[in-house]
Design a protein around this motif. Structure first.
Motif, PDB file in Angstrom:
ATOM      1  N   VAL A 249       2.526  18.616   4.414  1.00 13.96           N
ATOM      2  CA  VAL A 249       2.971  17.816   3.261  1.00 13.96           C
ATOM      3  C   VAL A 249       4.159  18.524   2.628  1.00 13.96           C
ATOM      4  CG1 VAL A 249       0.725  16.760   2.764  1.00 13.96           C
ATOM      5  CG2 VAL A 249       1.322  18.914   1.691  1.00 13.96           C
ATOM      6  N   PHE A 250       4.914  17.793   1.875  1.00 13.55           N
ATOM      7  CA  PHE A 250       6.157  18.326   1.299  1.00 13.55           C
ATOM      8  C   PHE A 250       5.844  19.387   0.238  1.00 13.55           C
ATOM      9  CE2 PHE A 250       9.748  17.499  -1.825  1.00 13.55           C
ATOM     10  CZ  PHE A 250      10.655  18.301  -1.137  1.00 13.55           C
ATOM     11  N   GLY A 251       6.499  20.560   0.398  1.00 11.88           N
ATOM     12  CA  GLY A 251       6.212  21.666  -0.515  1.00 11.88           C
ATOM     13  C   GLY A 251       7.105  21.735  -1.728  1.00 11.88           C
ATOM     14  N   GLY A 252       7.946  20.723  -1.930  1.00 12.29           N
ATOM     15  CA  GLY A 252       8.823  20.725  -3.104  1.00 12.29           C
ATOM     16  C   GLY A 252      10.145  21.409  -2.820  1.00 12.29           C
ATOM     17  N   ASP A 253      11.126  21.142  -3.682  1.00 12.08           N
ATOM     18  CA  ASP A 253      12.443  21.757  -3.520  1.00 12.08           C
ATOM     19  C   ASP A 253      13.079  21.934  -4.893  1.00 12.08           C
ATOM     20  OD1 ASP A 253      14.583  22.417  -1.365  1.00 12.08           O
ATOM     21  OD2 ASP A 253      15.619  21.287  -2.944  1.00 12.08           O
ATOM     22  N   PRO A 254      13.090  23.186  -5.397  1.00 23.38           N
ATOM     23  CA  PRO A 254      13.581  23.412  -6.754  1.00 23.38           C
ATOM     24  C   PRO A 254      15.044  22.968  -6.923  1.00 23.38           C
ATOM     25  CG  PRO A 254      12.558  25.400  -5.845  1.00 23.38           C
ATOM     26  CD  PRO A 254      12.608  24.407  -4.752  1.00 23.38           C
ATOM     27  N   ALA A 255      15.865  23.194  -5.870  1.00 25.08           N
ATOM     28  CA  ALA A 255      17.285  22.838  -6.000  1.00 25.08           C
ATOM     29  C   ALA A 255      17.459  21.349  -6.285  1.00 25.08           C
ATOM     30  CB  ALA A 255      18.021  23.224  -4.723  1.00 25.08           C
ATOM     31  N   GLU A 256      16.571  20.541  -5.743  1.00 22.75           N
ATOM     32  CA  GLU A 256      16.670  19.089  -5.949  1.00 22.75           C
ATOM     33  C   GLU A 256      15.758  18.647  -7.095  1.00 22.75           C
ATOM     34  OE1 GLU A 256      18.203  16.542  -4.049  1.00 22.75           O
ATOM     35  OE2 GLU A 256      18.442  17.338  -2.010  1.00 22.75           O
TER      36      GLU A 256
ATOM     37  N   TYR B 247       0.849  -1.205   0.000  1.00 22.08           N
ATOM     38  CA  TYR B 247       0.000   0.000   0.000  1.00 22.08           C
ATOM     39  C   TYR B 247       0.883   1.255   0.000  1.00 22.08           C
ATOM     40  CZ  TYR B 247       0.821   0.088   5.096  1.00 22.08           C
ATOM     41  OH  TYR B 247       1.384   0.124   6.337  1.00 22.08           O
ATOM     42  N   PHE B 248       0.263   2.376  -0.397  1.00 24.63           N
ATOM     43  CA  PHE B 248       1.067   3.601  -0.439  1.00 24.63           C
ATOM     44  C   PHE B 248       0.330   4.750   0.258  1.00 24.63           C
ATOM     45  CE2 PHE B 248       3.752   6.713  -3.063  1.00 24.63           C
ATOM     46  CZ  PHE B 248       4.884   6.494  -2.307  1.00 24.63           C
ATOM     47  N   LYS B 249       0.321   5.915  -0.363  1.00 29.19           N
ATOM     48  CA  LYS B 249      -0.125   7.125   0.351  1.00 29.19           C
ATOM     49  C   LYS B 249      -1.554   7.037   0.875  1.00 29.19           C
ATOM     50  CE  LYS B 249       3.056  10.093  -2.097  1.00 29.19           C
ATOM     51  NZ  LYS B 249       3.336  11.231  -2.936  1.00 29.19           N
ATOM     52  N   GLU B 250      -2.470   6.554   0.044  1.00 32.07           N
ATOM     53  CA  GLU B 250      -3.879   6.644   0.404  1.00 32.07           C
ATOM     54  C   GLU B 250      -4.181   5.902   1.713  1.00 32.07           C
ATOM     55  OE1 GLU B 250      -6.551   5.628  -2.696  1.00 32.07           O
ATOM     56  OE2 GLU B 250      -8.317   6.183  -1.497  1.00 32.07           O
TER      57      GLU B 250
ATOM     58  N   TYR C 201      -1.508  16.059  -0.512  1.00 34.57           N
ATOM     59  CA  TYR C 201      -2.388  17.184  -0.185  1.00 34.57           C
ATOM     60  C   TYR C 201      -3.846  16.843  -0.502  1.00 34.57           C
ATOM     61  CZ  TYR C 201      -3.943  21.984   0.449  1.00 34.57           C
ATOM     62  OH  TYR C 201      -4.584  23.106   0.910  1.00 34.57           O
ATOM     63  N   GLN C 202      -4.054  16.308  -1.704  1.00 34.64           N
ATOM     64  CA  GLN C 202      -5.414  15.965  -2.132  1.00 34.64           C
ATOM     65  C   GLN C 202      -6.010  14.887  -1.231  1.00 34.64           C
ATOM     66  OE1 GLN C 202      -7.185  17.667  -4.190  1.00 34.64           O
ATOM     67  NE2 GLN C 202      -5.428  18.972  -4.707  1.00 34.64           N
ATOM     68  N   LEU C 203      -5.181  13.922  -0.845  1.00 31.80           N
ATOM     69  CA  LEU C 203      -5.682  12.839   0.011  1.00 31.80           C
ATOM     70  C   LEU C 203      -6.088  13.370   1.380  1.00 31.80           C
ATOM     71  CD1 LEU C 203      -3.083  10.111  -0.992  1.00 31.80           C
ATOM     72  CD2 LEU C 203      -5.552   9.972  -1.372  1.00 31.80           C
ATOM     73  N   TRP C 204      -5.285  14.281   1.917  1.00 30.08           N
ATOM     74  CA  TRP C 204      -5.607  14.850   3.234  1.00 30.08           C
ATOM     75  C   TRP C 204      -6.865  15.717   3.142  1.00 30.08           C
ATOM     76  CZ3 TRP C 204      -4.431  12.985   7.613  1.00 30.08           C
ATOM     77  CH2 TRP C 204      -3.160  12.425   7.882  1.00 30.08           C
ATOM     78  N   LYS C 205      -6.995  16.366   1.974  1.00 33.86           N
ATOM     79  CA  LYS C 205      -8.120  17.283   1.796  1.00 33.86           C
ATOM     80  C   LYS C 205      -9.473  16.577   1.964  1.00 33.86           C
ATOM     81  CE  LYS C 205      -9.522  19.875  -1.843  1.00 33.86           C
ATOM     82  NZ  LYS C 205      -9.337  20.492  -3.163  1.00 33.86           N
ATOM     83  N   LYS C 206      -9.467  15.297   1.638  1.00 32.96           N
ATOM     84  CA  LYS C 206     -10.704  14.535   1.806  1.00 32.96           C
ATOM     85  C   LYS C 206     -11.033  14.339   3.290  1.00 32.96           C
ATOM     86  CE  LYS C 206      -9.842  11.623  -2.199  1.00 32.96           C
ATOM     87  NZ  LYS C 206      -9.429  10.270  -2.522  1.00 32.96           N
TER      88      LYS C 206
END
Ligand code: SER
Length: 878
Positions: A128-135, A100-103, A144-149
């Motif tokens: 939730v992770f906001g991203g990292d342009p350097a990486e 199983y994964f995120k959901e 985010y969408q899963l939590w939103k539910k």
């Protein structure tokens, strides 16, 4: 809800979701050179994430003993000062290995917290992770969408790489994370500042409780991220913080996990918790540290001066210093808490209860010895104060470092004592010294490890066939370059290998890899988790070619003799000394075996003889090896296998039996087919390694023969020297007796000699101006005889001036003796006289006014001495 129930409910919840419940791995990490202590629940599963190993179950859950006091995750300085960090803590976790994964993970964590544990939904925030342009990493919109539910959007926050991208260390599995935080503040405070402003702001009551990591990358040595073939879930929930939230407390230390310990400390210190902030910190420190110290020792790590052992020692000293300074404990105290802790964890981590006496003994000894240094350190501080003596108001960095390094004084302890004495400390100077020391040790320890280079695709997990074969036709799966202490080496992984990798105290095999006409020596074999790594100085010209992997047979044979002998010894020790004997460490190579075990006193010669006798008897019985591989752990326990606490076992183990009534052990090492192969066993030494731990060193087979023969050679040499063919002990005894008789005779002769010489001297006495002078040159056998003569003459002759110029065993010697009245009335001094006379024999001496002696180098000067002595007395009376 009691903490016990909370733990149980967590595990039951995941069991109902088809998770296999497993045991905590030891807190001390033995098989991974990149990590000293288990710092997260996922450590023991690292190989499953990387695809080095296939798990027996794709869903697993447990509670794991963790320690975060070194390396990437280090909380030590916060512990005790705040109310929610710990050295040792329990991490509740659930895992999915490519399942199983995120959901599911998000949904389940929400259900467990809010439905089972009934935590208030409106107090929960998620990140939730906001991203990292350097990486080049995108925000985790999926999470985010899963939590939103589930939760309103204003309680979902995007977080930085620092907070929301979890990595085990500089290398290894990692991925974006989603954290669950809880706001435990009172309503009035919430009304003033909304909880979401305090998430990840180090607020003691707005804390992270659960971290759900979506493992999907491997961080490589060159720091790039490599996507993993499968996606995994790794979650970790701080048990102590969860209990705080559920029990509606404002500090982890107010829960039933810590309160019994704190009460115990307060009672013994004659104080109350919650009355004085400084005392409270000390009580929190003690109640936290004793857990870390006890469980690491129970898992096999003794305090010592390096690596993991030093980390434990420092934690222990930090605790002793708090106990000493703030709670006024002057005698060892920490060890007294062990039984309480052992009882508390009896069901979940029974290893402590099982070894309670041993753990107590080790801690008590450590405490006593640090209390001694602590006092010396305090004395040294007094000295420093005297040296400074108002000249400056600062203790320099070098001295502060000396206190830290030599007396184990933490910086803040020195600062505190300095303050009490109106002094400051040069913290910057201290940090410089510290940095220099770290730099020195870093330079000594750096190993640069390159990335793995794949040679052949891995069709199956690399396989160890060395229990049955000593040679195999293999191919290289992968290799990497390592640079340690300027030396370059290769680490090579084969698809199948007969090479045993160092573990369980047994050294790694050596041998060679043969490729065509090339023979490349394998200098050692090590393991990194389950990976077997062959160390070589070079690679084959064609790494893709088939390799004939050949183990050094002779070395392996001698090593397995010693390993089996270790098992026989272990069983014999338990028979002779009792069941409290458990293994505390071992080392086995082709020359020697070393076995460390818990026992409190030195072994007597009789016990050692008895143990040796049992082992040799078992060797002669030629008991066949009964080896069972892949035995489920429960079955192994039924067989009576001696499980070693602190060893990490999978669900299946290997059981090595030599007579089910004699020796049954869980062991991965190599063993003889029947005990007769060992030939002979001989104990070489017995000693102490630490409080409550003894060590036996022994040899077998060729080495045992050599050892016995060397000792027999010594005996024969003694016989030859004594020219006897009979019993050498008797011959030496006779010799000693003869020596004593002769010594007595010599003494008697010397007495007689003294009398004769004295009588002769009396006759030679002449009177100059009222002084009875005896001035003679003579030969005599010993200085003692001479001294006796001088004192007897002093008793017999009044107004005596005695000068004896004697030759004793070829060396010149002068004795001067004066009657007391001569010393007084004539102001003569034997010491001065003898000094002057000694010039004639090129010597020197001295003594008291009435009696003095001198020795010299030149006997030819003796007649001159008597002449000078005569002249002197004549000139004195004239
Ligand atoms: N590995 C993650 C952590 O330690 C989740 O288990 O926080």
């Amino acid at each position: 809800m009691e903490s016990k129930i909370i733990r149980k409910k967590f595990l039951e919840f995941f069991k109902s979701k088809e998770h296999q419940i497993v045991s905590s791995a030891p807190i001390v990490n033995k098989n991974d050179p990149t990590l000293m202590f288990t710092n997260a629940g996922m450590n023991q599963f690292k190989d499953y994430f990387l695809g080095n190993k296939v798990p027996t179950s794709r869903r697993v859950a447990d509670t794991q003993k963790c320690l975060r006091v070194s390396g990437k995750h280090n909380d030590l300085e916060e512990v005790g000062i705040d109310t929610y960090h710990h050295t040792m803590f329990e991490m509740l976790g659930n895992w999915s290995f490519g399942d199983y994964f995120k959901e599911e993970s998000i949904q389940w964590s929400w259900d467990l917290l809010t439905e089972e544990f009934k935590l208030p939904k409106d107090r929960i925030y998620v990140t939730v992770f906001g991203g990292d342009p350097a990486e080049n990493l995108q925000p985790d919109n999926e999470a985010y969408q899963l939590w939103k539910k589930i939760v309103p959007e204003d309680r979902i926050l995007y977080g930085s790489k620092k907070d929301n991208f979890w990595e085990m260390g500089d290398q290894g599995p990692c991925g974006p994370a989603s954290e669950i935080h809880i706001d435990l503040r009172p309503e009035e405070e919430i009304a003033k500042i909304p909880g979401k402003n305090l998430v990840n702001e180090d607020h003691p009551l707005v804390v992270e409780i659960w971290n759900i990591v979506f493992i999907q990358y491997n961080r490589k040595a060159d720091s790039s991220l490599e996507p993993l073939p499968e996606k995994h879930i790794d979650t970790g929930m701080g048990f102590e913080r969860l209990v705080m939230a559920i029990q509606n407390k404002t500090s982890n230390y107010d829960t039933d996990v810590f309160q019994p310990l704190i009460k115990f400390i307060a009672d013994h210190a004659g104080k109350k918790y919650g009355q004085n902030p400084q005392d409270d910190i000390a009580m929190r420190v003690l109640s936290d540290h004793i857990r870390a110290i006890s469980f690491t020792i129970a898992d096999g790590q003794l305090p010592s001066n390096n690596k993991a052992g030093y980390v434990i020692r420092r934690i222990l000293r930090r605790a002793v210093r708090y106990a000493y300074t703030f709670l006024n404990f002057r005698e060892p105290f920490l060890y007294k808490m062990v039984p309480l802790l052992a009882k508390q964890f009896e069901e979940v981590f029974p290893e402590l209860k099982e070894q309670q006496d041993f753990v107590q003994k080790v801690i008590q000894e450590e405490e006593s010895s640090f209390l001694r240094t602590l006092e010396n350190g305090l004395k040294r501080l007094e000295q420093i104060k005297a040296e400074i003596n108002g000249k400056t108001d600062t203790i320099d960095g070098k001295t502060v470092f000396e206190l830290y390094d030599t007396f184990g004084f933490p910086l803040d302890l020195t600062a505190l004592i300095a303050r009490e004495n109106g002094l400051k400390i040069d913290e910057e100077g201290f940090q410089e010294e510290m940095a220099q020391q770290k730099d020195r040790s870093r330079k000594a320890a750096t190993t640069e490890t390159g990335d793995w280079q794949l040679v052949h695709a891995e069709e199956h997990e690399p396989e160890f066939i060395g229990y049955d074969h000593l040679q195999s036709a293999s191919s290289i799966v992968k290799y990497r370059k390592v640079k340690a202490k300027k030396k370059e080496q290769y680490q090579v992984v084969l698809d199948t290998t007969p090479f045993y990798a160092e573990s369980g105290g047994q050294v790694g095999d050596t041998g060679y890899l043969e490729v065509g006409s090339e023979k490349i020596p394998v200098t050692d074999t090590k393991r990194e988790n389950d990976l077997i790594i062959h160390l070589t100085d070079k690679l084959p010209a064609d790494p893709k070619a088939e390799v004939n992997a050949v183990v050094d047979v002779k070395k392996r044979q001698l090593t397995k003799n010693n390993h089996t002998a270790t098992h026989l010894l272990h069983a014999a020790l338990r028979q002779v000394l009792g069941d409290h004997v458990t293994q505390k460490g071992s080392f086995v190579n082709d020359k020697v075996l070393r076995f460390d075990f818990s026992h409190f006193s030195k072994l007597s010669d009789e016990e050692l003889t008895e143990i040796e006798k049992i082992v040799n008897k078992k060797i002669r019985e030629n008991i066949p090896l009964d080896e069972k591989r892949n035995v489920p752990i429960e079955e192994a326990q039924k067989l009576g296998a001696m499980a070693l606490f602190g060893e990490k076992y999978g669900d299946f183990v290997r059981v090595i039996t030599f007579d089910p009534k004699y020796s049954v052990e869980l062991c991965g090492g190599t063993h003889v087919q029947a005990t007769g192969e060992i030939g002979f066993f001989k104990i070489v030494s017995e000693s102490s390694v630490a409080a409550g731990v003894r060590r036996i060193e022994a040899v077998t087979a060729d080495e045992a023969e050599k050892y016995v023969n060397q000792n027999l050679d010594v005996l024969n040499l003694i016989r030859a020297t004594l020219k006897t063919t009979g019993d050498p002990v008797k011959a030496v005894g006779d010799l000693l007796e003869e020596k004593n008789t002769l010594a007595k005779q010599v003494e008697a002769y010397q007495g007689q000699e003294g009398q004769t010489v004295k009588e002769a001297l009396l006759e030679k006495s002449t009177n100059f101006g009222g002084i009875n002078c005896i001035i003679e040159s003579l030969k005599i056998s010993s200085a003692d005889t001479l001294k006796n003569i001088a004192f007897e003459l002093r008793n017999q002759v009044e107004n005596l001036y005695l000068v004896l110029a004697a030759e004793i065993e070829g060396r010149p010697h002068i004795t001067v003796m004066l009657s007391d009245n001569i010393v007084k009335e004539r102001s003569l001094n034997a010491g001065k006289i003898v000094k002057d006379l000694a010039k004639e024999i090129q010597g020197g001496g001295g003594g008291q006014p009435f009696y003095a002696t001198a020795g010299g180098k030149n006997s030819a000067g003796l007649p001159k001495v008597t002449e000078k002595a005569t002249e002197f007395i004549k000139s004195t009376v004239a």
